[in-house]
Each structure stands twice: as structure tokens, then as C-alpha cells.
Design a protein around this motif. Sequence first.
Motif, PDB file in Angstrom:
ATOM      1  N   ASP A  39      27.766  17.455   2.188  1.00 39.76           N
ATOM      2  CA  ASP A  39      26.562  17.371   3.007  1.00 39.76           C
ATOM      3  C   ASP A  39      25.310  17.587   2.156  1.00 39.76           C
ATOM      4  N   ASN A  42      24.682  14.518   0.105  1.00 44.89           N
ATOM      5  CA  ASN A  42      24.104  13.468   0.938  1.00 44.89           C
ATOM      6  C   ASN A  42      22.608  13.708   1.146  1.00 44.89           C
ATOM      7  N   SER A  43      22.238  14.941   1.360  1.00 47.81           N
ATOM      8  CA  SER A  43      20.819  15.271   1.522  1.00 47.81           C
ATOM      9  C   SER A  43      20.034  14.993   0.249  1.00 47.81           C
ATOM     10  N   ILE A  45      20.781  12.790  -1.995  1.00 47.57           N
ATOM     11  CA  ILE A  45      20.653  11.338  -2.095  1.00 47.57           C
ATOM     12  C   ILE A  45      19.525  10.851  -1.192  1.00 47.57           C
ATOM     13  N   GLY A  46      19.384  11.438  -0.025  1.00 47.89           N
ATOM     14  CA  GLY A  46      18.268  11.090   0.860  1.00 47.89           C
ATOM     15  C   GLY A  46      16.923  11.369   0.217  1.00 47.89           C
ATOM     16  N   LEU A  61      22.378   3.152  -1.992  1.00 50.08           N
ATOM     17  CA  LEU A  61      22.410   4.582  -1.668  1.00 50.08           C
ATOM     18  C   LEU A  61      22.494   4.819  -0.166  1.00 50.08           C
ATOM     19  N   THR A  62      21.881   3.972   0.611  1.00 54.68           N
ATOM     20  CA  THR A  62      21.966   4.103   2.072  1.00 54.68           C
ATOM     21  C   THR A  62      23.405   3.874   2.528  1.00 54.68           C
ATOM     22  N   GLN A  65      25.304   6.957   1.675  1.00 53.39           N
ATOM     23  CA  GLN A  65      25.085   8.050   2.622  1.00 53.39           C
ATOM     24  C   GLN A  65      26.018   7.919   3.819  1.00 53.39           C
ATOM     25  N   ASN A  66      26.201   6.695   4.303  1.00 46.40           N
ATOM     26  CA  ASN A  66      27.115   6.473   5.413  1.00 46.40           C
ATOM     27  C   ASN A  66      28.550   6.811   4.992  1.00 46.40           C
ATOM     28  N   LEU A  68      29.403   8.957   2.839  1.00 50.06           N
ATOM     29  CA  LEU A  68      29.536  10.410   2.726  1.00 50.06           C
ATOM     30  C   LEU A  68      29.780  11.061   4.085  1.00 50.06           C
ATOM     31  N   ALA A 129      21.033  14.682  -7.647  1.00 53.29           N
ATOM     32  CA  ALA A 129      22.084  14.308  -6.701  1.00 53.29           C
ATOM     33  C   ALA A 129      23.433  14.206  -7.419  1.00 53.29           C
TER      34      ALA A 129
END
Length: 185
Positions: A39, A42-43, A45-46, A61-62, A65-66, A68, A129
Motif C-alpha cells: 500500500d 502504491n502511494s 507511485i501515486g 504506472l497507473t 497502481q491497479n 498493486l 517508490a
Amino acid sequence: MVKLNRIYTRTGDTGETGLVDGSRVSKADARLQAMGDVDEANSAIGVAIAGLTDADVRAQLTRIQNDLFDLGADLATPGEDFSPSEMVLRIVPAQVARLEVEIDALNANVPPLTSFVLPGGAAAALHLARAIVRRAERSVVAMGPAANPQALAYINRLSDFLFVASRAVNQLAGGDVLWVAGANR
């Protein structure tokens, strides 16, 4: 489809949390450590996405995120059968293979390494990240045989992807920040 009407449930107030199968485990359990580290990755990466202008890397990367979130669901599902089904979400070989294809495509556009790369430049958030993903990988390894082998392969490949993506982003901004051995002796 996930539907949350209420965010707090009070069911974790005793230091335990529920898994996908309804069982409860300590929030200090290795499985929960891995889920938390994923988690956090993922944050991170955001945060990296928010600072990037390269549309292709942002899109990759989007998607990651999914993935992950899929990985988090996989880690939250106990059992020895790692086969996906209608009711069980697991990381699958195709997700690992997609990362490998993307790594190879990004790597084809950067010069060969002649030095270690310092975590900086325009891609500093991607390097952060990557470091968090490496910690998440160690946490998944700590789960031992309770972890889906494909989940472990995915998180391992993800750190490679983030390294190569950071090189690609830095290449567009003038190049990697390189380590100079012994420069400050």
C-alpha cells in the motif's frame, strides 16, 4: 464491486484485522506487513505520477497502481491454492510478463550503465517508490510459502521496472545522476 458506506468499523480496535476468507489476524502479522508495504509503495507511485510529464510512463504506472490493488487482494487471501477464480483475485503470470515487456521497451531507449545511478534527478520520486517496493518485496518474502509465487515475481519485477523507468525519465531531463566512487574522500 466494492461498496463502502462506512469507513470505520471498530473491528480493528483490538489489533486484529479481517482477511478475505473472514479469518482474523494480528495487525503485526507478516501478511499484514506485506500488505501495508505494498500500500505504501502504491502511494509512492501515486506521488511519482503526480510529478511526471511523460504520458507513456504515467499510463504504465497507473496500470501498475491497479495491479498493486490486485496484489493487496492476493496477499489478503490465505490459502495454498494460488489459482485465480471468479471469487479469488491472484497475481497471474501475464501481469509479470507485461512488466518485463515494458522494462525491455524502456531499457532500449537508455544508454548502457557505466556507473551506479544515484536516486535523484527528475525521477527522484520513482527512485523512492523503487526503494519502498524493495521493502515490500522483503515483506512478501517474509510470508514464506503463504505468498503466491507470482506475487513475489511481480513485486520483484516492479522494482526493476521502476529503476528502468527512472532512467528513462532522467534521460529526457538530461541523464542519470551518477555515483562517483570516492569523490568525497
